[in-house]
Scaffold this active site. Structure first.
Site, PDB file in Angstrom:
ATOM      1  N   SER A 166       0.556  -1.549   0.515  1.00  0.00           N
ATOM      2  CA  SER A 166       0.000  -0.055  -0.470  1.00  0.00           C
ATOM      3  C   SER A 166       1.013   1.480  -0.384  1.00  0.00           C
ATOM      4  O   SER A 166       0.735   2.097  -0.918  1.00  0.00           O
ATOM      5  CB  SER A 166      -0.564   0.166   1.155  1.00  0.00           C
ATOM      6  OG  SER A 166      -1.976  -0.954   1.493  1.00  0.00           O
TER       7      SER A 166
ATOM      8  N   GLN B  99      -8.328   3.268  -1.195  1.00  0.00           N
ATOM      9  CA  GLN B  99      -7.901   3.528  -1.993  1.00  0.00           C
ATOM     10  C   GLN B  99      -9.024   4.356  -2.753  1.00  0.00           C
ATOM     11  O   GLN B  99      -8.244   5.055  -3.631  1.00  0.00           O
ATOM     12  CB  GLN B  99      -8.202   2.326  -3.060  1.00  0.00           C
ATOM     13  CG  GLN B  99      -7.777   0.966  -3.005  1.00  0.00           C
ATOM     14  CD  GLN B  99      -7.936  -0.512  -3.643  1.00  0.00           C
ATOM     15  OE1 GLN B  99      -8.635  -0.685  -4.325  1.00  0.00           O
ATOM     16  NE2 GLN B  99      -6.895  -1.099  -3.641  1.00  0.00           N
TER      17      GLN B  99
ATOM     18  N   ARG C  42      -3.747 -14.168  -2.956  1.00  0.00           N
ATOM     19  CA  ARG C  42      -3.897 -13.998  -0.815  1.00  0.00           C
ATOM     20  C   ARG C  42      -4.425 -15.275  -1.295  1.00  0.00           C
ATOM     21  O   ARG C  42      -4.030 -16.164  -0.212  1.00  0.00           O
ATOM     22  CB  ARG C  42      -4.774 -13.520  -0.482  1.00  0.00           C
ATOM     23  CG  ARG C  42      -3.515 -11.689  -0.924  1.00  0.00           C
ATOM     24  CD  ARG C  42      -4.361 -10.429   0.220  1.00  0.00           C
ATOM     25  NE  ARG C  42      -4.447  -9.602   0.087  1.00  0.00           N
ATOM     26  CZ  ARG C  42      -2.559  -8.919   0.016  1.00  0.00           C
ATOM     27  NH1 ARG C  42      -1.222  -9.285   0.770  1.00  0.00           N
ATOM     28  NH2 ARG C  42      -3.032  -7.739  -0.271  1.00  0.00           N
TER      29      ARG C  42
ATOM     30  N   ASP D 167      -7.703  -7.557   4.079  1.00  0.00           N
ATOM     31  CA  ASP D 167      -6.674  -8.368   3.203  1.00  0.00           C
ATOM     32  C   ASP D 167      -6.703  -9.297   4.062  1.00  0.00           C
ATOM     33  O   ASP D 167      -5.639 -10.425   3.760  1.00  0.00           O
ATOM     34  CB  ASP D 167      -5.368  -6.848   2.691  1.00  0.00           C
ATOM     35  CG  ASP D 167      -5.419  -6.467   2.102  1.00  0.00           C
ATOM     36  OD1 ASP D 167      -6.834  -6.857   1.687  1.00  0.00           O
ATOM     37  OD2 ASP D 167      -5.161  -5.364   1.898  1.00  0.00           O
TER      38      ASP D 167
ATOM     39  N   ARG E 161       1.966   4.241  -2.991  1.00  0.00           N
ATOM     40  CA  ARG E 161       1.340   5.829  -3.054  1.00  0.00           C
ATOM     41  C   ARG E 161       2.933   6.329  -3.317  1.00  0.00           C
ATOM     42  O   ARG E 161       3.001   7.640  -3.373  1.00  0.00           O
ATOM     43  CB  ARG E 161       0.459   5.954  -1.907  1.00  0.00           C
ATOM     44  CG  ARG E 161      -0.851   5.470  -1.655  1.00  0.00           C
ATOM     45  CD  ARG E 161      -0.846   5.239  -0.159  1.00  0.00           C
ATOM     46  NE  ARG E 161      -2.824   5.014   0.361  1.00  0.00           N
ATOM     47  CZ  ARG E 161      -3.092   3.715  -0.250  1.00  0.00           C
ATOM     48  NH1 ARG E 161      -2.576   2.590   0.022  1.00  0.00           N
ATOM     49  NH2 ARG E 161      -4.126   3.783   0.011  1.00  0.00           N
TER      50      ARG E 161
ATOM     51  N   ARG F 296     -13.628 -13.949  -2.579  1.00  0.00           N
ATOM     52  CA  ARG F 296     -13.154 -14.541  -1.693  1.00  0.00           C
ATOM     53  C   ARG F 296     -13.624 -14.956  -0.774  1.00  0.00           C
ATOM     54  O   ARG F 296     -13.308 -16.031   0.459  1.00  0.00           O
ATOM     55  CB  ARG F 296     -11.864 -13.379  -1.048  1.00  0.00           C
ATOM     56  CG  ARG F 296     -10.209 -13.201  -1.526  1.00  0.00           C
ATOM     57  CD  ARG F 296      -9.585 -11.793  -1.281  1.00  0.00           C
ATOM     58  NE  ARG F 296      -7.987 -11.542  -1.782  1.00  0.00           N
ATOM     59  CZ  ARG F 296      -7.436 -10.976  -2.404  1.00  0.00           C
ATOM     60  NH1 ARG F 296      -7.173  -9.850  -0.922  1.00  0.00           N
ATOM     61  NH2 ARG F 296      -6.214 -10.518  -2.716  1.00  0.00           N
TER      62      ARG F 296
HETATM   63  C1  S3P Z   1      -5.719  -1.212   0.120  1.00  0.00           C
HETATM   64  C2  S3P Z   1      -6.828  -0.852   0.424  1.00  0.00           C
HETATM   65  C3  S3P Z   1      -7.585  -1.995   0.584  1.00  0.00           C
HETATM   66  C4  S3P Z   1      -7.252  -3.814   0.663  1.00  0.00           C
HETATM   67  C5  S3P Z   1      -5.998  -3.671  -0.916  1.00  0.00           C
HETATM   68  C6  S3P Z   1      -4.901  -2.153  -0.540  1.00  0.00           C
HETATM   69  C7  S3P Z   1      -5.137  -0.058  -0.092  1.00  0.00           C
HETATM   70  O1  S3P Z   1      -8.722  -2.200  -0.131  1.00  0.00           O
HETATM   71  O2  S3P Z   1      -7.949  -4.386   0.493  1.00  0.00           O
HETATM   72  O3  S3P Z   1      -5.220  -4.294  -0.839  1.00  0.00           O
HETATM   73  O4  S3P Z   1      -3.510   0.168  -0.522  1.00  0.00           O
HETATM   74  O5  S3P Z   1      -5.568   1.680   0.162  1.00  0.00           O
HETATM   75  P1  S3P Z   1     -10.113  -1.139  -0.440  1.00  0.00           P
HETATM   76  O6  S3P Z   1      -9.586   0.332   0.119  1.00  0.00           O
HETATM   77  O7  S3P Z   1     -10.505  -0.678  -1.628  1.00  0.00           O
HETATM   78  O8  S3P Z   1     -10.883  -1.525   1.139  1.00  0.00           O
END
Ligand code: S3P
Length: 435
Positions: A25, A171, A394, A321, A29, A352
């Site tokens: 993550s 996200q 995963r 996750d 970014r 999942r």
């Molecule tokens: C993530 C947010 C999560 C997660 C993904 C990574 C991120 O998704 O499941 O693996 O880096 O912001 P969502 O924001 O759609 O819940």
């Protein structure tokens, strides 16, 4: 490159020291923000996952220059382009990465050209309305295939919005904060459940001012448009969602011992540690530091009891996750695991909830599949089986962990998908496993 199928044999124990590549993550970014910053950035311990490579490749297609240093530290050096990127000559290929498509949308929505964003078969099934709707209200024009990829985004001079997110999604939150950089005025994003805050923390690391406050169980973030980012030198903490597989593997055996240096401990991501400790795993934090706003710690882990757990409400968002691997070890717990309020799992790289239920049943477990979760009784021995990971990283890794305590061998199909987040997974698992 991992083979497309891997056989996992039962283990006696998990023991050793393992340091994880940079958090996925955070890597996404930093990769995006370094591209729109002014001046150079140096990103050490960048994620080795294919998803984060998709982000860097899209940035290159948008005119950002970067290099991977071949010194074994996974260092990426980026020459920032500033807020104005270049029109890509072809589609931006996001591969399997929902994070790339959703978050980068916020950046291309503020550019003076049209971008097409495409993904693989799995990404092409995933919902994008959650970013299309607010980005359209900010002034971008977006065409999609009934709310799904491919996306065709025509950028514009954006206007700020005040937006309460209907789905708890980090996200989407990051996408809108990134778009807010290009907007006239102050953008406000509210979430009713707290999600990972790496977008907020990363923006600050690049010198952006934003206001944050808690609102009930969630938060609100305000960001002013027109702010310039300056390049950074950072070391990305180890990925806690990759560590989750090894923590759960250690939890399966009372004699396990793991040492994990430099692990991401951001409170919006570390709920897994509390849950595993409640279940009986013994975890001590031997060092804790802050790097550019992110907490990083070293862990000493010892096996213990393996009680059950209930995961619902805010926990389901915080553990989104990690639920597949917790569910995969649930039959071995004393009291089982119940997961609720996790409907989002149905629209991840695979469904999942269905994937976990189906593969646990293949290993001989009794499982109740719910619309928003799973009920998995404890005290169930599992046997080896053929696992269909549905090419979901995963799921492949979660069932490699479940296989360690099963009777007989387990064949993981679609094992190569581990490379999406953690290419070395099967190799490291083998190294830490005692038989
Ligand atoms: C993530 C947010 C999560 C997660 C993904 C990574 C991120 O998704 O499941 O693996 O880096 O912001 P969502 O924001 O759609 O819940």
């Amino acid at each position: 490159m991992n083979p497309s199928q891997v056989t996992v044999r039962p283990a006696r124990n998990i023991r050793g020291t393992v340091e994880f590549p940079g958090d996925k993550s955070i890597s996404h970014r930093y990769g995006m923000l370094a591209g729109i910053a002014e001046g150079p950035s140096r990103l050490e311990n960048y994620s080795t996952g294919a998803d984060c490579a998709s982000t860097l490749n899209c940035m290159r297609a948008l005119g950002v220059k970067w290099d991977r240093k071949s010194d074994g530290q996974n260092v990426i050096e980026v020459e920032g382009s500033g807020l104005s990127l270049s029109e890509p000559s072809g589609p931006l290929d996001c591969g399997n990465s929902g994070s790339t498509m959703r978050m980068l949308s916020g950046i291309v929505a503020g550019q003076g050209f049209t971008s097409e964003m495409i993904g693989d078969e799995s990404l092409s099934r995933r919902p994008m309305q959650r970013i299309i709707q607010p980005l359209t209200s900010m002034g971008a024009q977006i065409d999609s295939h009934e709310g799904k990829p491919p996306l065709r985004i025509t950028g514009a001079s954006l206007k700020a919005i005040d937006y309460k997110m209907p789905v708890a999604s980090a996200q989407v939150k990051s996408c809108l904060l990134f778009a807010g950089l290009f907007a006239d005025g102050e953008t406000r994003v509210e979430e009713t459940l707290r999600t990972r805050d790496h977008g907020e923390v990363a923006l600050r690391a690049f010198g952006v001012k934003l206001d944050r406050k808690s609102v009930g169980a969630g938060s609100e973030v305000r960001i002013r448009g027109g702010q310039h980012l300056r390049g950074v030198e950072v070391r990305i903490p180890g990925d806690i969602s990759s560590a989750a597989f090894f923590l759960c593997a250690a939890a399966l055996f009372p004699e396990s011992q793991l040492t994990i240096p430099n692990l991401l401990m951001n409170p919006t991501r570390a709920r897994l540690l509390d849950i595993l400790m409640q279940m009986g795993l013994r975890i001590s934090v031997t060092q804790l530091d802050e790097i550019h706003g992110e907490l990083v710690g070293s862990l000493q882990v010892e096996g213990g009891a393996l009680k059950g757990a209930t995961i619902s409400g805010a926990d389901s968002a915080a553990l989104i996750d990690e639920i597949p691997v917790l569910a995969a070890i649930a039959p071995y717990t004393q009291n089982g695991i119940e997961v609720r309020d996790a409907k989002e799992l149905r629209v991840k790289e695979s469904d999942r909830i269905a994937a976990v239920a189906r593969n646990l049943r293949a290993m001989g477990a009794e499982v109740e599949e719910l619309e928003d979760g799973l009920k998995i009784p404890g005290g169930q021995p599992l046997h080896g089986a053929e696992i269909d990971s549905l090419s979901d990283h995963r799921i492949a890794m979660a069932f490699a962990v479940a296989a360690l305590r099963a009777e007989g061998e387990t064949l993981i199909r679609g094992a190569e998908s581990a490379a999406i987040s953690y290419p070395a997974f099967f190799h490291v698992l083998e190294e830490l496993t005692e038989r």
